[in-house]
Design a protein around this motif. Sequence first.
Motif, PDB file in Angstrom:
ATOM      1  N   LEU A 121       0.841  -1.197   0.000  1.00 30.53           N
ATOM      2  CA  LEU A 121       0.000   0.000   0.000  1.00 30.53           C
ATOM      3  C   LEU A 121       0.877   1.248   0.000  1.00 30.53           C
ATOM      4  O   LEU A 121       0.673   2.178   0.770  1.00 30.53           O
ATOM      5  N   ASP A 122       1.879   1.221  -0.877  1.00 35.81           N
ATOM      6  CA  ASP A 122       2.782   2.365  -1.041  1.00 35.81           C
ATOM      7  C   ASP A 122       2.928   2.582  -2.547  1.00 35.81           C
ATOM      8  O   ASP A 122       1.971   2.414  -3.289  1.00 35.81           O
ATOM      9  N   PHE A 125       1.561  -0.069  -5.080  1.00 32.58           N
ATOM     10  CA  PHE A 125       0.136  -0.322  -5.294  1.00 32.58           C
ATOM     11  C   PHE A 125      -0.224  -0.169  -6.762  1.00 32.58           C
ATOM     12  O   PHE A 125      -0.030   0.887  -7.365  1.00 32.58           O
ATOM     13  N   LEU A 148      -2.723  -7.036   0.795  1.00 31.81           N
ATOM     14  CA  LEU A 148      -2.193  -5.676   0.711  1.00 31.81           C
ATOM     15  C   LEU A 148      -1.347  -5.410   1.947  1.00 31.81           C
ATOM     16  O   LEU A 148      -1.859  -5.325   3.070  1.00 31.81           O
ATOM     17  N   ALA A 151       0.033  -1.895   5.626  1.00 32.48           N
ATOM     18  CA  ALA A 151      -1.157  -1.184   6.099  1.00 32.48           C
ATOM     19  C   ALA A 151      -0.807  -0.232   7.229  1.00 32.48           C
ATOM     20  O   ALA A 151      -1.491   0.773   7.448  1.00 32.48           O
ATOM     21  N   ALA A 154       0.259   3.029   5.550  1.00 30.72           N
ATOM     22  CA  ALA A 154      -0.683   3.665   4.627  1.00 30.72           C
ATOM     23  C   ALA A 154      -1.692   4.565   5.312  1.00 30.72           C
ATOM     24  O   ALA A 154      -2.406   5.319   4.644  1.00 30.72           O
ATOM     25  N   ASP A 156      -5.089   5.575   6.601  1.00 29.57           N
ATOM     26  CA  ASP A 156      -6.430   5.117   6.233  1.00 29.57           C
ATOM     27  C   ASP A 156      -6.362   4.472   4.844  1.00 29.57           C
ATOM     28  O   ASP A 156      -6.199   5.148   3.836  1.00 29.57           O
ATOM     29  N   HIS A 157      -6.474   3.148   4.806  1.00 30.86           N
ATOM     30  CA  HIS A 157      -6.360   2.447   3.527  1.00 30.86           C
ATOM     31  C   HIS A 157      -7.733   2.027   2.996  1.00 30.86           C
ATOM     32  O   HIS A 157      -7.845   1.087   2.218  1.00 30.86           O
ATOM     33  N   THR A 158      -8.780   2.733   3.425  1.00 31.84           N
ATOM     34  CA  THR A 158     -10.133   2.417   2.965  1.00 31.84           C
ATOM     35  C   THR A 158     -10.268   2.564   1.451  1.00 31.84           C
ATOM     36  O   THR A 158     -10.860   1.703   0.776  1.00 31.84           O
ATOM     37  N   PRO A 160      -7.848   2.519  -1.146  1.00 32.33           N
ATOM     38  CA  PRO A 160      -7.231   1.481  -1.972  1.00 32.33           C
ATOM     39  C   PRO A 160      -7.907   0.118  -1.813  1.00 32.33           C
ATOM     40  O   PRO A 160      -8.007  -0.633  -2.781  1.00 32.33           O
ATOM     41  N   ALA A 176      -5.862  -6.572   4.104  1.00 31.59           N
ATOM     42  CA  ALA A 176      -4.800  -5.599   4.359  1.00 31.59           C
ATOM     43  C   ALA A 176      -4.094  -5.958   5.651  1.00 31.59           C
ATOM     44  O   ALA A 176      -4.751  -6.229   6.668  1.00 31.59           O
TER      45      ALA A 176
END
Length: 357
Positions: A121-122, A125, A148, A151, A154, A156-158, A160, A176
């Motif tokens: 998630l960087d 992605f 993923l 996390a 990242a 808030d990874h909502t 992606p 995640a």
Amino acid sequence: MPNPPATLDALARIGWQGTLPAEEDGTRIARVIAQHRAGYELHDGTTAFNAQPAPRFLKPDVGPEARPAVGDFVRVTPAKPPLIEAILPRRSLLERAAAGERHRRQLIAANIDTVMIVCGLDGDFNPARIERYLLLVEGSGARACVVLTKADLAGDHTEPMAIVRERVPATVDVIAVNAKSTASVAPLLALLGPGTSSVLVGSSGAGKSTLTNTLLGETRQATQSVRANDSRGRHTTTSRALILLPSGGCLIDTPGMREIKLTGEETLDGAQFADIDALAAECRFGDCAHHGEPGCAVRAALDDGRLCTERWHNYLKLRDELAAAAESLEAQLRRKSESRVLTKALNKRLAEKYGRQ
């Protein structure tokens, strides 16, 4: 090499499923857990040992798919060194086309239940890359799971997570995790129970080796930091290796893949793009090219946002690549067939002129 034949319980510890095949004199069953330039490393459920392939596997005309791969169950003769004599039937096989212009297969792992597609998630992605992996997995006989990582970095990874969820079939889990946290990776253990086999695939720096170490509970796989500008990593894992986990499952870590080349035998009519197929079926004309024809359901879905534009473009890219790969494969098979015919004719002429040797 140990003498007693491996038992069903022992082989189940390294991922064997079902009953044992009939015994053959002088051979025993083991699993390929690593491949090196000097040969193979096998495990019989109790002990790991080195082995060599039988000479017939090394012939130039033997394709990669006919040679032992990591995850294969094989029959081994107690020679010195032990020899791999046969590959037992595979229940699944994940492969890709090897890099380069020549059409060749590269086997990634055999006899696997789950392919874990690892994506950070960087800067790593890339939903389009995930779709490409899923296309390879669809024809492998294994199920897919998108993992993923990073996390924890990242925030808030909502968003992606929602993007990936929109672009993969509902049957594919999307999880995640913080690959360094035992508690965070715990949901993956449901896929790594006794007797199961999974493989990690993804780019260098995505966190595959870190995830492996956390699942193991110890640092066994080397890890390195990624570049700050693009989140790319170096190849810390240089070869495929099957590892026995404390959970009872088997996990295959693989080197990072810079190129995910399709073999030409994949199809776009599976679950991955079922929604696009359904839209195309609603077009007014059966031969609709989806460029602007009246009554085009695909264009209507693109215009009103029901179909993601990026996903549609990736679909077209994969479609064109598949067509080119299939054409290349067909041409190669045709050349091989023509070569066999010419060789047969030449041998016949030589036999007629000089007699059979």
